[in-house]
Design an enzyme around this catalytic site. Sequence first.
Site, PDB file in Angstrom:
ATOM      1  N   TYR A  66       0.831  -1.204   0.000  1.00 40.82           N
ATOM      2  CA  TYR A  66       0.000   0.000   0.000  1.00 40.82           C
ATOM      3  C   TYR A  66       0.866   1.256   0.000  1.00 40.82           C
ATOM      4  O   TYR A  66       0.552   2.230  -0.673  1.00 40.82           O
ATOM      5  CB  TYR A  66      -0.951   0.014   1.208  1.00 40.82           C
ATOM      6  CG  TYR A  66      -2.255  -0.675   0.935  1.00 40.82           C
ATOM      7  CD1 TYR A  66      -3.244  -0.058   0.184  1.00 40.82           C
ATOM      8  CD2 TYR A  66      -2.503  -1.950   1.411  1.00 40.82           C
ATOM      9  CE1 TYR A  66      -4.438  -0.686  -0.077  1.00 40.82           C
ATOM     10  CE2 TYR A  66      -3.699  -2.595   1.151  1.00 40.82           C
ATOM     11  CZ  TYR A  66      -4.663  -1.954   0.403  1.00 40.82           C
ATOM     12  OH  TYR A  66      -5.850  -2.592   0.148  1.00 40.82           O
ATOM     13  N   ASN A  73     -13.630  -1.381  -5.011  1.00 38.61           N
ATOM     14  CA  ASN A  73     -13.539  -2.000  -6.327  1.00 38.61           C
ATOM     15  C   ASN A  73     -14.603  -3.093  -6.441  1.00 38.61           C
ATOM     16  O   ASN A  73     -14.653  -4.004  -5.626  1.00 38.61           O
ATOM     17  CB  ASN A  73     -12.137  -2.592  -6.512  1.00 38.61           C
ATOM     18  CG  ASN A  73     -12.015  -3.434  -7.750  1.00 38.61           C
ATOM     19  OD1 ASN A  73     -12.652  -3.168  -8.759  1.00 38.61           O
ATOM     20  ND2 ASN A  73     -11.186  -4.463  -7.675  1.00 38.61           N
ATOM     21  N   CYS A  98      -7.210  -5.728  -7.205  1.00 39.96           N
ATOM     22  CA  CYS A  98      -6.964  -5.152  -5.885  1.00 39.96           C
ATOM     23  C   CYS A  98      -6.323  -6.176  -4.946  1.00 39.96           C
ATOM     24  O   CYS A  98      -5.687  -5.795  -3.961  1.00 39.96           O
ATOM     25  CB  CYS A  98      -8.250  -4.595  -5.295  1.00 39.96           C
ATOM     26  SG  CYS A  98      -9.601  -5.780  -5.180  1.00 39.96           S
ATOM     27  N   HIS A  99      -6.447  -7.459  -5.276  1.00 39.47           N
ATOM     28  CA  HIS A  99      -5.840  -8.509  -4.439  1.00 39.47           C
ATOM     29  C   HIS A  99      -4.319  -8.448  -4.470  1.00 39.47           C
ATOM     30  O   HIS A  99      -3.662  -9.017  -3.602  1.00 39.47           O
ATOM     31  CB  HIS A  99      -6.329  -9.897  -4.869  1.00 39.47           C
ATOM     32  CG  HIS A  99      -5.998 -10.262  -6.277  1.00 39.47           C
ATOM     33  ND1 HIS A  99      -6.770  -9.848  -7.352  1.00 39.47           N
ATOM     34  CD2 HIS A  99      -4.979 -10.991  -6.801  1.00 39.47           C
ATOM     35  CE1 HIS A  99      -6.242 -10.322  -8.467  1.00 39.47           C
ATOM     36  NE2 HIS A  99      -5.154 -11.017  -8.165  1.00 39.47           N
ATOM     37  N   GLU A 122      -1.599 -16.924  -9.119  1.00 39.47           N
ATOM     38  CA  GLU A 122      -0.908 -16.084 -10.101  1.00 39.47           C
ATOM     39  C   GLU A 122       0.597 -16.303 -10.054  1.00 39.47           C
ATOM     40  O   GLU A 122       1.253 -16.346 -11.094  1.00 39.47           O
ATOM     41  CB  GLU A 122      -1.252 -14.610  -9.882  1.00 39.47           C
ATOM     42  CG  GLU A 122      -2.681 -14.290 -10.255  1.00 39.47           C
ATOM     43  CD  GLU A 122      -3.022 -12.817 -10.147  1.00 39.47           C
ATOM     44  OE1 GLU A 122      -2.134 -11.985  -9.846  1.00 39.47           O
ATOM     45  OE2 GLU A 122      -4.197 -12.485 -10.381  1.00 39.47           O
TER      46      GLU A 122
END
Length: 159
Positions: free
Chosen positions: A90, A111, A119-120, A146
């Site tokens: 962040y 979102n 956003c993850h 991912e």
Amino acid sequence: MKNASVIASPIGQITILADDEFVHAVTFAETDITGLTENPLTLTVAQQLGDYFNGRLQQFNFPIKQNGTEFQQEVWRNLLAIPFGETISYAKFSAHHPLAIRAIAAANGKNNIAIVVPCHRVIGSNGKLVGYAGGLWRKQWLLQHEREIAWRGQTELKF
């Protein structure tokens, strides 16, 4: 919204909401879709999400549109720039607005297009998972998925 598709995924049911032009939501939240029908756009999104979960897709390519302030829109555009398989803190994500880190976190939390607007991929400065509307267990699963796809075919050295 007049169109919807619902898919089963490894991390639970996902509802896709759209009109004829744009996808407005991809959500894990229980959503009443009574009276809504599938259309070519929701079916395209369902197919692409299936490909994502099967490790065959890393970038989505359908039109999205969320309602939000210009500031929120900027945050969501910036989320789209985070590369697949990577995370950002962040603090680093908000470096262009360092005094607005809480506002950026709040916009991130608003979102409505989960997974697609990633956003993850935003984590705490200490590397810990923080804040995900779909639940931290889903965030962890998405990041691990991912990373595995991004690293496929590569050797990771462990020391």
